[in-house]
Motif scaffolding. Sequence first.
Motif, mmCIF file in Angstrom:
data_model
loop_
_atom_site.group_PDB
_atom_site.id
_atom_site.type_symbol
_atom_site.label_atom_id
_atom_site.label_comp_id
_atom_site.label_asym_id
_atom_site.label_seq_id
_atom_site.Cartn_x
_atom_site.Cartn_y
_atom_site.Cartn_z
ATOM 1 N N ARG A 68 37.480 11.214 27.968
ATOM 2 C CA ARG A 68 37.921 12.341 27.147
ATOM 3 C C ARG A 68 37.183 12.355 25.814
ATOM 4 O O ARG A 68 36.756 13.418 25.337
ATOM 5 N N ALA A 71 33.718 13.487 26.494
ATOM 6 C CA ALA A 71 33.690 14.931 26.739
ATOM 7 C C ALA A 71 33.816 15.704 25.437
ATOM 8 O O ALA A 71 33.089 16.684 25.195
ATOM 9 N N GLU A 72 34.758 15.275 24.575
ATOM 10 C CA GLU A 72 34.920 15.956 23.291
ATOM 11 C C GLU A 72 33.656 15.823 22.451
ATOM 12 O O GLU A 72 33.231 16.779 21.793
ATOM 13 N N ARG A 73 33.074 14.600 22.494
ATOM 14 C CA ARG A 73 31.837 14.406 21.739
ATOM 15 C C ARG A 73 30.720 15.289 22.292
ATOM 16 O O ARG A 73 29.968 15.927 21.531
ATOM 17 N N VAL A 75 31.087 18.097 23.963
ATOM 18 C CA VAL A 75 31.396 19.490 23.631
ATOM 19 C C VAL A 75 31.015 19.790 22.189
ATOM 20 O O VAL A 75 30.429 20.836 21.873
ATOM 21 N N ALA A 76 31.357 18.839 21.296
ATOM 22 C CA ALA A 76 31.011 19.031 19.885
ATOM 23 C C ALA A 76 29.495 19.088 19.715
ATOM 24 O O ALA A 76 28.959 19.938 18.979
ATOM 25 N N ALA A 78 27.355 19.928 22.022
ATOM 26 C CA ALA A 78 26.878 21.175 22.627
ATOM 27 C C ALA A 78 27.119 22.359 21.698
ATOM 28 O O ALA A 78 26.260 23.246 21.549
ATOM 29 N N GLN A 79 28.298 22.387 21.059
ATOM 30 C CA GLN A 79 28.576 23.464 20.112
ATOM 31 C C GLN A 79 27.605 23.415 18.935
ATOM 32 O O GLN A 79 27.090 24.457 18.499
#
Length: 228
Positions: A68, A71-73, A75-76, A78-79
């Motif tokens: 998790r 994934a958050e890292r 996503v961050a 990627a953003q």
Amino acid sequence: MVTIVEEARGVPMTSGCVVPRGDVLELLDDVRDAIPAELDDAQDVLDHRDELVGKAQHDADQALSKARSDAERMVAEAQHEAERMLSEARARAERMVADAEDQAQRTVSAGRQEYEDLVGRAHAEADRMVQAGRANYERAIEEGRAEQARLVDGTEVVQAAHAEAARVLDAAQTEAIRLRSECDAYVDGKLADFEDLLAHTLRSVGKGRSHLRGPAVASAAAPFDYHE
């Protein structure tokens, strides 16, 4: 062990038997030695099952938490990468728009200059064509006047030709009248001669008929002359 049990002495009035203890214990030791070590390990696993399950659950929770977090890292990241790419794309688009506007301005300026050049050349060509047209018009006027004068002179010649033709026609008519008069006189003379000849012939015919109606003796004595 099966052989020992089968050969053991039975207990009266029961289904039991008496076997030698030493032999049975020895056989059990042999059986224990023959059991694989994996069974002991399996037993150890069964004995530590709860501990292993708890450890596996703990490892799974840690892996899930790490996944998790990853994934958050991601996503961050990627953003952040998307925002960076969007910013770069926006900057590139603004730069391209600025370049296009500059190119359009240069094109408009060049087009305006070319338009002015074309208009100038067109005006010069129009003036030249007007001058040439005026010169052609004046030359055509002069040629028309010369042709008019020539036609006037030609008209006098035509009038003279008509007069000569009328004179020749009158002379021809006069000559025709003269020839006709001469022809009429000639025909009249010939008809008069023919009339005299015919009258003479009629007289001769009358005399011949009278002679034929006379006496036969007179006819035999004096034959009639038809050429009198």
